[in-house]
Scaffold this active site. Structure first.
Site, short mmCIF file in Angstrom:
data_model
loop_
_atom_site.label_atom_id
_atom_site.label_comp_id
_atom_site.label_asym_id
_atom_site.label_seq_id
_atom_site.Cartn_x
_atom_site.Cartn_y
_atom_site.Cartn_z
N LYS A 64 0.80 -1.11 -0.08
CA LYS A 64 0.11 -0.03 0.06
C LYS A 64 0.84 1.26 0.02
CE LYS A 64 -2.67 1.10 3.53
NZ LYS A 64 -1.95 2.55 3.85
N GLU A 98 -9.56 7.08 3.34
CA GLU A 98 -9.22 7.62 5.06
C GLU A 98 -10.02 8.88 5.26
OE1 GLU A 98 -5.75 6.45 6.81
OE2 GLU A 98 -6.26 7.74 8.55
#
Ligand code: KIV
Length: 252
Positions: A113, A182
């Site tokens: 990631k 997020e």
């Protein structure tokens, strides 16, 4: 019958079919526990910097630390897909991104990631060209919290909304198998989820993502000194640990 190994393609195929539950793990027992509970995507997140290593944020986390924890998690040989974070400063150029991602793969990760959208598209494409599966991450980028000054919700203005949609499209075009959103406003997270063909995995971004990810310590209350406002812990494990310590001490 043994359940099949979860691949990036399998996570991608879960979009629209089943909610994706993802959690962090930084060690062998947690990875094994999550895997035994059928969690399909496990992330060795650089959040370990705060909840395990005692750093103030994820910025000081090194590649060596990520390799160490990825090795520990990998020893559980999960059926789940095991992804690991490329830490801050390790993917400034495409060759660096590829070389450092290979180190995480050698440590046991099956995907990496990286934080950022269009701004890091060249690096994500380089990773995909080398056959390295990529999990994207847009919205609030914790590796940039020092520049931002604080953790804050993204997408509240038309400019931020447009930038987030563009980032999600860039990640899709670059070949990411899913993207973490997020601290994105729930309406923009919903819009991205409807617009892109890869799964969105939200954290603090409302209920309308294809999946949700949490830091395991936040879920079970093993880092009681700070819990993000959007988390509803399912357990206060630290309170039970404190009680166990006190009971043992009193029994001496
Ligand atoms: O580092 C991390 O744990 C993360 C998430 C929780 C998305 O990036």
């Amino acid at each position: 019958m043994t359940a099949a190994k979860v691949t990036p393609e399998a996570i991608r195929a879960m979009k629209g079919a089943a909610p994706i539950a993802a959690l962090t793990a930084y060690d062998y027992p947690t990875t094994r526990l999550l895997d035994e509970e059928g969690i399909p995507l496990i992330l060795v997140g650089d959040s370990l910097g705060m909840v395990v290593l005692g750093y103030p944020d994820t910025v000081p986390v090194t590649l060596l630390e990520m390799e160490h924890h990825t090795r520990a998690a990998g020893r559980a040989q999960p059926r789940a897909l095991l992804a690991a974070d490329l830490p801050y400063g390790t993917y400034a150029t495409a060759p660096e991104a590829v070389a450092n991602a290979r180190r995480l793969l050698a440590a046991g990760a099956e995907a990496v990631k990286a934080e950022g959208g269009c701004a890091i598209e060249d690096r994500l494409r380089a990773l995909r060209q080398e056959g390295i599966p990529v999990l994207g991450h847009v919205g609030m980028l914790p590796q940039h919290v020092r520049e931002e000054g604080r953790y804050r919700i993204k997408g509240a203005t038309p400019t931020e909304r447009a930038a987030l949609l563009a980032d999600a499209e860039c990640l899709t075009a670059a070949g990411a198998f899913a993207v973490v959103l997020e601290l994105v406003t729930p309406s923009v997270a919903r819009e991205i989820t409807q617009r892109i063909p890869i799964p969105t995995i939200g954290i603090g971004s409302g209920p309308d993502c294809d999946g949700q990810i949490l830091v395991f310590h936040d879920l079970v209350g093993t880092f009681p000194w700070f819990t993000p406002r959007f988390v509803r812990p399912q357990l206060q494990a630290f309170a039970q640990m404190r009680a166990a310590i006190a009971a043992w001490r009193a029994s001496l």
